[in-house]
Design a protein around this motif. Structure first.
Motif, PDB file in Angstrom:
ATOM      1  N   ASN A 253       0.851  -1.421   0.028  1.00 41.20           N
ATOM      2  CA  ASN A 253       0.102   0.006  -0.151  1.00 41.20           C
ATOM      3  C   ASN A 253       0.762   1.132   0.028  1.00 41.20           C
ATOM      4  O   ASN A 253       1.671   1.291   0.766  1.00 41.20           O
ATOM      5  N   ALA A 254       0.774   1.995  -1.081  1.00 43.38           N
ATOM      6  CA  ALA A 254       1.539   3.350  -1.086  1.00 43.38           C
ATOM      7  C   ALA A 254       1.252   4.380   0.089  1.00 43.38           C
ATOM      8  O   ALA A 254       2.133   4.858   0.478  1.00 43.38           O
ATOM      9  N   ASP A 255       0.086   4.181   0.605  1.00 47.51           N
ATOM     10  CA  ASP A 255      -0.318   5.125   1.352  1.00 47.51           C
ATOM     11  C   ASP A 255      -0.617   4.334   2.701  1.00 47.51           C
ATOM     12  O   ASP A 255      -1.765   3.595   2.608  1.00 47.51           O
ATOM     13  N   PRO A 256      -0.454   4.552   4.106  1.00 47.04           N
ATOM     14  CA  PRO A 256      -0.678   3.420   4.985  1.00 47.04           C
ATOM     15  C   PRO A 256      -1.865   4.038   5.765  1.00 47.04           C
ATOM     16  O   PRO A 256      -2.235   3.398   6.660  1.00 47.04           O
ATOM     17  N   PHE A 257      -2.527   5.007   5.278  1.00 43.59           N
ATOM     18  CA  PHE A 257      -3.962   5.247   5.739  1.00 43.59           C
ATOM     19  C   PHE A 257      -4.820   5.279   4.965  1.00 43.59           C
ATOM     20  O   PHE A 257      -6.280   5.142   5.223  1.00 43.59           O
ATOM     21  N   ARG A 258      -4.581   5.166   3.622  1.00 40.65           N
ATOM     22  CA  ARG A 258      -5.861   5.240   2.598  1.00 40.65           C
ATOM     23  C   ARG A 258      -5.612   4.082   1.598  1.00 40.65           C
ATOM     24  O   ARG A 258      -4.535   3.887   1.146  1.00 40.65           O
ATOM     25  N   LEU A 259      -6.869   3.575   1.133  1.00 43.55           N
ATOM     26  CA  LEU A 259      -6.721   2.365   0.179  1.00 43.55           C
ATOM     27  C   LEU A 259      -7.799   2.614  -0.930  1.00 43.55           C
ATOM     28  O   LEU A 259      -9.146   2.643  -0.365  1.00 43.55           O
ATOM     29  N   ARG A 260      -7.525   2.634  -2.038  1.00 41.59           N
ATOM     30  CA  ARG A 260      -8.592   2.882  -2.862  1.00 41.59           C
ATOM     31  C   ARG A 260      -9.279   1.545  -3.420  1.00 41.59           C
ATOM     32  O   ARG A 260      -8.638   0.423  -3.920  1.00 41.59           O
ATOM     33  N   GLU A 261     -10.707   1.504  -3.499  1.00 42.65           N
ATOM     34  CA  GLU A 261     -11.302   0.332  -4.043  1.00 42.65           C
ATOM     35  C   GLU A 261     -12.129   1.060  -5.379  1.00 42.65           C
ATOM     36  O   GLU A 261     -12.292   2.299  -5.421  1.00 42.65           O
TER      37      GLU A 261
END
Length: 456
Positions: A253-261
C-alpha cells in the motif's frame, strides 16, 4: 443494530496451505462466510499472459477440499477471488473444474456462481474512444496499439458482482480478478454494515496470518459490526497485537492510511487499535469515502518475445574486483558482433545481465556495490522474437560467459556454468502494459455471472 458478520480468511493465497484445524476453529467461532484469495500479480505478468496458474493444481485442490467441505457442513458460503492466479476466464474455469470434482467426490450439491472479468479488447477500445479510460500515475494515455498487443485483459472487480452472486443464491462464488479486500467485505456490506469497518477489516484479513505475530500459522477471523471490527488468529500458538494489525495497512500500500477500491476510498487516519486480550484486537474509527466516479482497474499482459538464460558462477577475485569492467566488456562484445552475425537490428533483441551476490536486486543503489564480492552468479537473459533465435544468441554468448578475460593480453580464465547444457530456454516472456482505469456507472458493468448446480 445490524447483526455482526464473522469472516473466516484461512490463508493468504489458495494453494498456500493451512492447518485444517484452524478452519474448524473458525467454524466453531461462528463464521458466516469463508473467503480466500486465489491469485495475485506478485509473480509478474506471465500468468495473465498465458492464462495459467502459478499454483500447483494438487495444492489448490487440497485447500479447496477442506474449504468446500467446511462451508457445506456449516451451511455458509465460500468465496474465491482471482481464480487461477490472474483471474482470467480460463482461471475461473480451472478452479470450477476442481470444485466440480470435489463436490462429486464428497457427494454434495452446491450452487456455484462463476463471475467472469476478462475483457474483450474491442470493448475496451470502444470505452477508450468514449473517453472513459484514464491512466494511473505516470502510465500515460492508453493507445490502441497497446490494446492490440494484449494477450489477456482483466478488470479488477470490487464487491458488487460478488454480492449479486450471493444475493442470487450462490453457495460457492468463483470470481475472476478481484481486489483482495472485496472477498472479505462483501457479506458485511451485503448485510448493511458500515463500509469503513467492512473495508478496513478486509484489508487486515487479506493475507490471513500475516496480520498476526506468526504469519505461517494459518488464517484469521474478523468480526465486523456497526462500530468497528475485531480480528483474532485461528491458530492457538499465535496472537494479534495492535502493532501487528496496524502494520498490515503498510503492506502493498503506497499510503498507510488510505486504500482505493472501485467504489471509493478507505480512510484509516482516525482508526484506533486496542488489544482486547492476549490474542484479539479491536479496531474502531475507520471511514469510507464513496467515489464520485466509480472505476474499474484494467490489467493487461503483452508478449515481449522469447527468452533463454545462461548462469555462470564466478569466484576469481581479480575479475570480481573489476566486475563492472568485465560486464561492460561482455555487453560491448555482444553488441558489436550479434547484428553482423545474425542480421538483427539492435531493437530486435535484448540482453539483461544481473549479478547475484553483488547488486542484482538493488543495482546502482546497492550500498556495498564498490566492495568486491567473494562470489557472484551472473545471469544473462536473452530476449528475441522467437525461441530458436533466443537459443542461438545465448549459444553465441556461451564462450564469453565461460572464458572472457578482463584484458586482451591475459590468458583465458574459466568460470563455471550452473548446468549442462548451459542454455535454459524460458519460453515466451510477458510484460504488464495496462495501468489504467475505466469509468463505470455501475461496478457490475464489466463483469458476467453464470450460476450452475454442481454435484449429485
Amino acid at each position: 443494530m445490524t447483526d455482526p458478520i464473522r469472516v473466516l480468511f484461512p490463508v493468504g493465497m489458495l494453494g498456500g496451505g493451512f492447518p485444517p484445524e484452524t478452519v474448524a476453529r473458525g467454524i466453531e467461532l461462528g463464521a458466516d462466510i469463508i473467503a480466500v484469495d486465489g491469485g495475485s500479480t506478485d509473480s509478474g505478468p506471465y500468468y495473465l499472459g498465458t492464462g495459467t496458474a502459478k499454483t500447483a493444481r494438487a495444492a489448490v485442490e487440497r485447500d479447496l477440499r477442506v474449504l468446500v467441505s467446511a462451508a457445506h457442513d456449516a451451511n455458509i458460503p465460500l468465496v474465491v477471488g482471482s481464480c487461477g492466479t490472474s483471474g482470467c476466464d480460463a482461471g475461473v474455469e480451472w478452479v470450477y473444474e476442481i470444485v466440480q470434482q470435489i463436490c462429486a467426490d464428497l457427494g454434495i450439491s452446491r450452487q456455484v456462481a462463476r463471475v467472469y472479468g476478462e475483457q474483450d479488447p474491442a470493448r475496451v477500445a470502444d470505452l477508450l474512444a468514449q473517453g472513459r479510460v484514464h491512466p494511473l500515475g505516470t502510465a500515460g494515455p492508453l493507445r490502441q496499439e497497446t490494446l492490440a498487443r494484449c494477450r489477456h485483459i482483466v478488470g479488477l472487480m470490487g464487491h458488487e458482482p460478488l454480492a449479486d452472486a450471493l444475493r442470487d443464491g450462490a453457495q460457492i462464488v468463483l470470481a475472476g480478478r478481484s481486489t483482495d479486500t472485496a472477498l472479505t467485505a462483501v457479506l458485511p456490506l451485503l448485510r448493511g454494515l458500515p463500509a469503513g469497518p467492512a473495508w478496513h477489516a478486509a484489508k487486515i484479513a487479506e493475507c490471513g496470518g500475516l496480520c498476526t505475530e506468526n504469519p505461517m500459522s494459518g488464517g484469521v477471523l474478523v468480526t465486523v459490526d456497526d462500530a468497528g471490527f475485531t480480528v483474532e488468529p485461528l491458530a492457538a500458538h499465535t496472537r494479534c497485537t495492535p502493532r501487528s494489525v496496524a502494520a498490515h495497512m503498510l503492506y502493498e500500500n503506497a499510503d498507510p492510511f488510505r486504500l482505493r477500491e472501485p467504489a471509493g476510498t478507505l480512510d484509516t487516519t482516525a482508526a484506533v487499535y486496542t488489544a482486547l486480550d492476549e490474542r484479539r484486537v479491536r479496531v474502531e474509527g475507520s471511514r469510507f469515502e464513496p467515489a464520485e466516479q466509480p472505476t474499474i482497474k484494467l490489467e493487461g499482459a503483452a508478449s515481449t518475445g522469447f527468452q533463454t538464460q545462461l548462469i555462470t558462477g564466478m569466484r576469481d577475485p581479480k575479475i570480481l574486483g573489476r566486475l563492472d569492467e568485465w560486464c561492460q566488456r561482455l555487453v560491448d562484445y555482444l553488441d558489436k558482433h550479434v547484428p553482423s552475425t545474425f542480421g538483427l537490428a539492435p531493437g530486435e533483441y535484448a540482453y539483461s545481465l544481473r549479478r547475484f551476490g553483488h547488486d542484482a536486486v538493488l543495482g546502482a543503489a546497492e550500498p556495498e556495490r564498490h566492495t568486491p564480492p567473494r562470489e557472484v552468479g551472473l545471469v544473462l537473459t536473452v530476449t528475441a522474437p522467437d525461441q530458436d533465435t533466443a537459443n542461438d544468441l545465448a549459444k553465441f554468448a556461451n564462450p564469453m560467459m565461460l572464458h572472457l578475460p578482463l584484458d586482451d593480453d591475459r590468458p583465458f580464465p574459466t568460470y563455471a556454468f550452473i548446468s549442462s547444457p548451459a542454455e535454459t530456454a524460458r519460453g515466451e516472456s510477458f510484460e504488464f502494459v495496462l495501468q489504467h482505469v475505466v469509468d463505470v456507472s455501475d461496478e457490475r458493468d464489466l463483469f458476467r455471472t453464470v450460476q450452475t448446480k454442481v454435484g449429485p
